[in-house]
Write an enzyme that holds these catalytic residues in place. Structure first.
Site, short mmCIF file in Angstrom:
data_model
loop_
_atom_site.label_atom_id
_atom_site.label_comp_id
_atom_site.label_asym_id
_atom_site.label_seq_id
_atom_site.Cartn_x
_atom_site.Cartn_y
_atom_site.Cartn_z
N ILE A 123 46.10 -40.24 76.87
CA ILE A 123 47.51 -40.54 76.58
C ILE A 123 48.30 -40.83 77.73
CG2 ILE A 123 47.56 -39.07 74.34
CD1 ILE A 123 49.21 -37.08 75.95
N GLU A 124 47.83 -40.55 78.90
CA GLU A 124 48.67 -40.91 80.05
C GLU A 124 48.59 -42.28 80.37
OE1 GLU A 124 47.17 -36.63 81.08
OE2 GLU A 124 46.41 -38.27 79.87
N GLU A 126 34.95 -39.05 70.04
CA GLU A 126 36.29 -38.83 69.53
C GLU A 126 37.14 -40.01 69.33
OE1 GLU A 126 40.40 -36.37 71.35
OE2 GLU A 126 38.59 -36.90 72.70
N LYS A 143 49.74 -36.79 71.09
CA LYS A 143 48.70 -36.56 70.32
C LYS A 143 48.51 -35.73 69.37
CE LYS A 143 43.58 -37.06 70.81
NZ LYS A 143 42.59 -37.25 71.57
N TYR A 168 65.54 -51.71 67.16
CA TYR A 168 64.33 -50.80 67.01
C TYR A 168 63.12 -51.59 66.36
CZ TYR A 168 67.56 -49.85 62.98
OH TYR A 168 68.35 -49.81 62.00
#
EC number: 4.1.2.25
Length: 134
Positions: free
Chosen positions: A78-79, A26, A106, A59
């Site tokens: 993703i955590e 992945e 994701k 930004y």
């Protein structure tokens, strides 16, 4: 009557392509990730009155920091990515906001029939440091 004012700067759906995934397969290809950050203020932000970039959460600086952190290494979760991004945002911009919210999505997780992105969010109220008296 009591009026409560709230102000927010929202950077929404900043897309990046990252090596992200649980398996080596992945992580072999970059995955699309959307990152959103909200800076909230309990009082009128200085930038609203001064019109000075130095008083604002720029930004461009925020998105540059996100790119720098997110591209340092591959991430399995993703955590973990969100936590590393969040810690850096608090260090860099925590003195300018009352609250920071982060959402990492994701876009295309390898889950059959999943129609929407997987999301992980972190939020922190930032309290001013107490004044210590001698």
């Amino acid at each position: 009557m009591i009026a409560i004012e709230r102000y927010q700067l929202i950077i929404s759906k900043f897309r990046m392509w990252l090596f992200l995934g649980c398996s080596v397969e992945e992580r072999h290809f970059k995955q699309p990730v959307l990152i959103s950050v909200t800076f909230s203020y309990n009082e009128v932000p200085s930038a609203c009155l001064s019109d000075k970039l130095s008083d604002a959460c720029c930004y461009l600086e925020v998105t540059s920091l996100i790119e720098e952190i997110a591209n340092t290494k591959p991430y399995a979760l993703i955590e973990h990515l969100a936590n590393e991004l969040f810690d850096s945002l608090v260090i860099s911009f925590g003195d300018k906001a009352s609250k920071i919210d982060l959402e990492v999505e994701k876009e295309r997780p390898p889950v059959p029939n999943l129609l929407n992105p997987i999301k992980f969010t972190i939020s922190k109220e930032l309290c001013p440091s107490p004044v210590l008296s001698a």
